[in-house]
Scaffold this motif. Structure first.
Motif, mmCIF file in Angstrom:
data_model
loop_
_atom_site.group_PDB
_atom_site.id
_atom_site.type_symbol
_atom_site.label_atom_id
_atom_site.label_comp_id
_atom_site.label_asym_id
_atom_site.label_seq_id
_atom_site.Cartn_x
_atom_site.Cartn_y
_atom_site.Cartn_z
ATOM 1 N N ALA A 200 33.185 -16.678 -18.088
ATOM 2 C CA ALA A 200 33.597 -17.569 -19.538
ATOM 3 C C ALA A 200 31.936 -18.273 -20.392
ATOM 4 O O ALA A 200 32.666 -17.858 -21.565
ATOM 5 C CB ALA A 200 34.025 -19.027 -19.318
ATOM 6 N N MET A 201 31.597 -18.004 -19.617
ATOM 7 C CA MET A 201 29.976 -19.068 -20.798
ATOM 8 C C MET A 201 29.727 -17.082 -21.650
ATOM 9 O O MET A 201 29.192 -17.556 -22.339
ATOM 10 C CB MET A 201 29.088 -19.165 -19.760
ATOM 11 N N SER A 202 29.916 -16.539 -21.264
ATOM 12 C CA SER A 202 29.048 -16.025 -22.093
ATOM 13 C C SER A 202 30.168 -15.023 -23.187
ATOM 14 O O SER A 202 29.215 -14.143 -24.312
ATOM 15 C CB SER A 202 28.805 -13.881 -20.939
ATOM 16 N N GLY A 203 31.477 -15.085 -23.057
ATOM 17 C CA GLY A 203 32.080 -14.351 -24.280
ATOM 18 C C GLY A 203 32.827 -12.858 -23.697
ATOM 19 O O GLY A 203 33.506 -12.522 -24.456
ATOM 20 N N ILE A 204 32.556 -12.585 -22.445
ATOM 21 C CA ILE A 204 33.168 -11.380 -22.114
ATOM 22 C C ILE A 204 34.479 -11.076 -21.769
ATOM 23 O O ILE A 204 35.132 -12.462 -21.077
ATOM 24 C CB ILE A 204 31.844 -10.545 -21.370
ATOM 25 N N ARG A 205 35.011 -10.623 -21.456
ATOM 26 C CA ARG A 205 36.519 -10.512 -21.365
ATOM 27 C C ARG A 205 36.502 -10.006 -19.275
ATOM 28 O O ARG A 205 35.630 -9.222 -19.788
ATOM 29 C CB ARG A 205 37.612 -9.617 -21.846
ATOM 30 N N ALA A 206 37.138 -10.843 -19.137
ATOM 31 C CA ALA A 206 37.127 -10.247 -16.808
ATOM 32 C C ALA A 206 38.703 -10.632 -16.974
ATOM 33 O O ALA A 206 39.408 -10.902 -16.584
ATOM 34 C CB ALA A 206 36.647 -11.201 -16.701
ATOM 35 N N VAL A 207 38.616 -9.267 -15.380
ATOM 36 C CA VAL A 207 39.954 -8.908 -14.815
ATOM 37 C C VAL A 207 38.860 -9.412 -13.158
ATOM 38 O O VAL A 207 38.168 -8.263 -12.748
ATOM 39 C CB VAL A 207 40.381 -7.149 -14.684
ATOM 40 N N LEU A 208 38.967 -10.194 -12.507
ATOM 41 C CA LEU A 208 38.543 -10.663 -11.443
ATOM 42 C C LEU A 208 39.337 -11.124 -10.662
ATOM 43 O O LEU A 208 40.499 -11.224 -9.945
ATOM 44 C CB LEU A 208 37.596 -12.025 -11.564
ATOM 45 N N SER A 209 39.079 -10.217 -9.154
ATOM 46 C CA SER A 209 39.493 -10.765 -8.029
ATOM 47 C C SER A 209 38.897 -10.782 -6.898
ATOM 48 O O SER A 209 37.687 -10.330 -6.521
ATOM 49 C CB SER A 209 40.181 -9.373 -7.602
ATOM 50 N N ARG A 210 38.461 -11.892 -6.086
ATOM 51 C CA ARG A 210 38.042 -11.770 -5.088
ATOM 52 C C ARG A 210 38.515 -10.757 -4.238
ATOM 53 O O ARG A 210 39.467 -10.663 -2.979
ATOM 54 C CB ARG A 210 39.096 -13.499 -3.831
ATOM 55 N N GLY A 211 37.243 -10.245 -3.402
ATOM 56 C CA GLY A 211 37.160 -9.315 -2.546
ATOM 57 C C GLY A 211 38.002 -9.464 -1.221
ATOM 58 O O GLY A 211 37.306 -10.501 -0.481
ATOM 59 N N MET A 212 39.211 -8.963 -0.443
ATOM 60 C CA MET A 212 39.418 -9.190 0.511
ATOM 61 C C MET A 212 38.816 -8.182 1.617
ATOM 62 O O MET A 212 40.084 -7.409 1.488
ATOM 63 C CB MET A 212 40.985 -9.810 0.507
ATOM 64 N N ILE A 213 37.820 -8.248 2.789
ATOM 65 C CA ILE A 213 37.837 -7.465 3.827
ATOM 66 C C ILE A 213 39.350 -7.922 4.604
ATOM 67 O O ILE A 213 39.595 -6.711 5.538
ATOM 68 C CB ILE A 213 36.629 -7.860 4.454
ATOM 69 N N GLY A 214 39.520 -8.874 4.836
ATOM 70 C CA GLY A 214 41.456 -9.173 5.608
ATOM 71 C C GLY A 214 40.745 -8.804 7.308
ATOM 72 O O GLY A 214 41.737 -8.711 7.662
ATOM 73 N N LEU A 215 39.541 -9.789 7.803
ATOM 74 C CA LEU A 215 39.283 -9.672 9.149
ATOM 75 C C LEU A 215 38.304 -10.952 9.815
ATOM 76 O O LEU A 215 38.084 -11.652 8.471
ATOM 77 C CB LEU A 215 38.398 -8.679 8.895
ATOM 78 N N GLY A 216 39.118 -11.237 10.854
ATOM 79 C CA GLY A 216 37.841 -12.723 11.658
ATOM 80 C C GLY A 216 38.262 -13.544 10.222
ATOM 81 O O GLY A 216 39.248 -13.674 9.870
ATOM 82 N N PHE A 217 37.216 -14.309 10.334
ATOM 83 C CA PHE A 217 36.966 -15.182 9.222
ATOM 84 C C PHE A 217 37.415 -15.813 7.906
ATOM 85 O O PHE A 217 37.862 -15.936 7.365
ATOM 86 C CB PHE A 217 35.209 -15.575 10.121
ATOM 87 N N ASP A 218 37.400 -14.336 7.373
ATOM 88 C CA ASP A 218 37.367 -13.639 6.357
ATOM 89 C C ASP A 218 39.050 -13.723 6.011
ATOM 90 O O ASP A 218 39.012 -13.846 4.751
ATOM 91 C CB ASP A 218 36.311 -12.288 5.434
#
Lengths: 435, 435
Positions: free
Chosen positions: A138-156
């Protein structure tokens, strides 16, 4: 109202409906391209906030990086020339376990600054502490496509879904649509039973695309075949993954049947030649994918396995390596590679009115200086960009109508501070890793 | 007497007998390295003509480009993405037939200027009008290894030998040994009967090395097998070629027996990954060559098939492509690639006391700026150079003790004039080619 006029440049629209080259003026109104004109647009100083002399510039759509892990720039050249398993288990994972929110922020900032310098106007990210990456974007001005990487195991497992949902509600569509959130399950092989099905549910619920690592290594595909009797591509298709918009990163090891599935299901592929070569994963069958009608974008992957975030280099690698391994110099041409890095990238990420220069499209564009030794003489500008240019030739970067780089100077970021803070974070991590 | 002191830099000597890294000062006396010191050398301004602050610099040996055709930069991006035969016959050869002496001069100048900017301190050339290339090399200050390319047929048969002999007597050893001449038969397949034997005679007579294109394409090897019953490598060995010092360029298609011959006869190989990939020639078996004890240098080939003259890019391609095709990330490491681009290059070209930084060796060195985004953080400088740096990071170039690039500015060449004159030559050629 903010109006910018770039005069008298060589414009490469990369639009299927316009000519390859237009010599003329390009008019930007707020965040949109208003006009591309072969005739000089009359300049009345009162009408434009900024008039840029494009005489020595090629203006083209900004480069779209379709896969990466920005904060991993903290681990650039930290571990190289190692077998994949040793690289991950003894070097990368132990350090990643030490990452704190601030590390991710400064690592992402370092990557964003480098990417802007090299002409990238959109980046794709899959990592942790993604709210901090969103902040940096947001601060930089670049366009972004963001995802929270999900390992899908245990605590995560649960935390991954909680973080993903929070990221979506806090950031999706923010900054006038400049920040986009997608869903980021790590791969077909990571995750507890039922994890991938829950990813599909979240995609159905939110309507957002999914990004996943797919068929990156031979080992992944062979294990899936042995354990489940089908390739990871076929397995994901089976559980309905591809009934949603999916960006599959890597796709190095594909059977003909896998390619048919990707084509039929309109799965977008992110090709990451630098990372695939460097990690010894192999070489993705790009020519066959394109011939089958699959849209292929380009990505850098993280800087720990690249080791830079230079999309011009990825274009060159994509073309050269395809020609080399097929032993066919016509295998992929310069224009196709430019499309992969722009309009096809926008298509696979689901970015609307992006990746092409035409009226009504977003003003995400870059300018390359042609008055350089490596770009002299100027026979074929598209071949020049793909085969001869360098990140350092990019002198102008505009995203959503805002100049982020002008005359080679970053306009929104403090380069020296970013270098100092990211070095500090990297030093702390490496020293902590020694304990 | 001219003395230069570079203070407090990170020195990578690339010497088999010194450590990988030395943090300290390097003292240059006339054209030689006098001292490398971990302790700060005392500076008394009267003692040094120049003191350079090396705080943000990596100092390493200059890059040695072991194969190329400098004047072909006039045809950079003139013809791309074409089958090899069409590329040569309909595009390159017709233009080359129109070349005049001035074209070669300005094309060579363009290439020399680009190479200096990218950290190349020695280039190797095989072309026509080589006296004009020698003139350009002499004027620029770069180190050069020049040969008159000999097709060995028709008019060119006798003219080639006459030109070669004149080049040797006029230029070999000129400029305090900075200009070297070698013998340049084009290939094993070009030339009238008896041509290659006369090349061997000239090598015996002069004691000079030979550079030849070898096993560049599958077609070359298959034709030789069909017509002569042996590979081109075996054929050259048979006629005594390899009893002299030979630099074999390309070596893409080699049998195990060919590799044994190259190793046994101590033939040096110039690996040109960019050109081999781009022309679809294939991928040279570098790992196997190195394991067999063959010295392998790196080359750019001409800019018409590359399309730049960026030795850092060739280093990166050599490492990445070897890892990718062998699917082994340990295939070639950063240090080996740096040695190929420096000390091994000097060895195969027969350049004495060059390619390594140590006392008594020639002061051919370069400085890369480390205060760059793409080189932050600084975990592993060798990996940084090979995997993350760019030509634009080179800010200092010294050849034979003379600064050719300082703070990114060319000291001996007029960049704007070179760009204008080479563009003029290229335009004339292309327009003449249309007639």
């Amino acid at each position: 109202m903010s109006k910018t006029l770039i005069k008298n440049s060589l414009i490469i629209p990369l639009d299927y409906e316009q000519p390859d080259y237009i010599k003329g003026d390009i008019l930007i109104n707020e965040n949109m391209i208003e006009k591309i004109s072969k005739k000089p647009v009359e300049t009345d100083n009162n009408n434009y906030d900024q008039v840029i002399d494009g005489k020595n510039l090629i203006i083209m759509p900004g480069l779209i990086n379709t896969h990466g892990h920005a904060a991993m720039s903290l681990l650039r050249s930290y571990a190289d020339d190692l077998p994949l398993k040793k690289w991950l288990e003894s070097k990368i994972w132990p350090i990643e376990a030490l990452l704190e929110s601030d590390d991710v922020y400064w690592g992402a900032m370092l990557s964003i600054a480098e990417m802007i310098r090299g002409g990238t106007t959109t980046f794709t990210d899959m990592y942790y502490y993604m709210d901090r990456v969103a902040e940096a974007a947001a601060m930089s001005g670049i366009r972004a496509v963001l995802s929270r990487g999900m390992i899908g195991l245990g605590f995560d497992l649960e935390q991954g879904f909680r973080d993903s949902k929070a990221l979506i509600s806090d950031w999706h569509g923010a900054e006038n649509g400049r920040i986009n959130v997608i869903i980021g399950p790590h791969s077909a092989y990571a995750g507890a039973s039922g994890f991938l099905e829950r990813v599909v549910e979240l995609a159905a619920e939110t309507g957002l695309p999914i990004q996943v690592h797919l068929a990156e290594t031979k080992d992944e595909v062979e294990t899936c075949l042995a354990e489940q009797g089908c390739s990871s591509t076929a397995m994901l298709s089976e559980i309905g993954f591809f009934d949603f918009k999916v960006i599959a990163a890597h796709c190095v090891h594909l059977s003909d049947r896998d390619i048919d599935i990707l084509a039929e299901k309109k799965v977008g592929v992110s090709h990451n030649p630098g990372s695939n070569l460097k990690l010894g994963s192999g070489i993705a069958p790009i020519k066959r994918l394109l011939e089958s009608g699959v849209n292929v974008g380009l990505g850098t992957d993280g800087a720990a396995s690249n080791n830079n975030l230079d999309m011009i280099e990825e274009m060159r690698l994509a073309a050269l390596v395809s020609k080399g391994v097929t032993m066919d110099p016509t295998s992929i041409n310069a224009k196709t590679v430019l499309q992969m890095a722009t309009v096809m990238g926008a298509e696979i990420l689901g970015l609307e009115k992006t990746g092409t220069l035409k009226p009504g499209f977003k003003a995400d564009l870059i300018g390359l200086r042609t008055d350089r030794l490596n770009l002299t003489p100027l026979h074929d500008p598209m071949a020049h960009i793909v085969y001869a240019s360098a990140a350092a030739d990019v002198s102008l970067v505009m995203v959503d109508g805002r100049l982020l780089l002008e005359d080679g100077i970053l306009k929104t970021l403090d380069e020296e501070k970013i270098r100092a803070e990211s070095s500090r974070c990297a030093d702390r991590l490496v020293n902590a890793g020694k304990d």
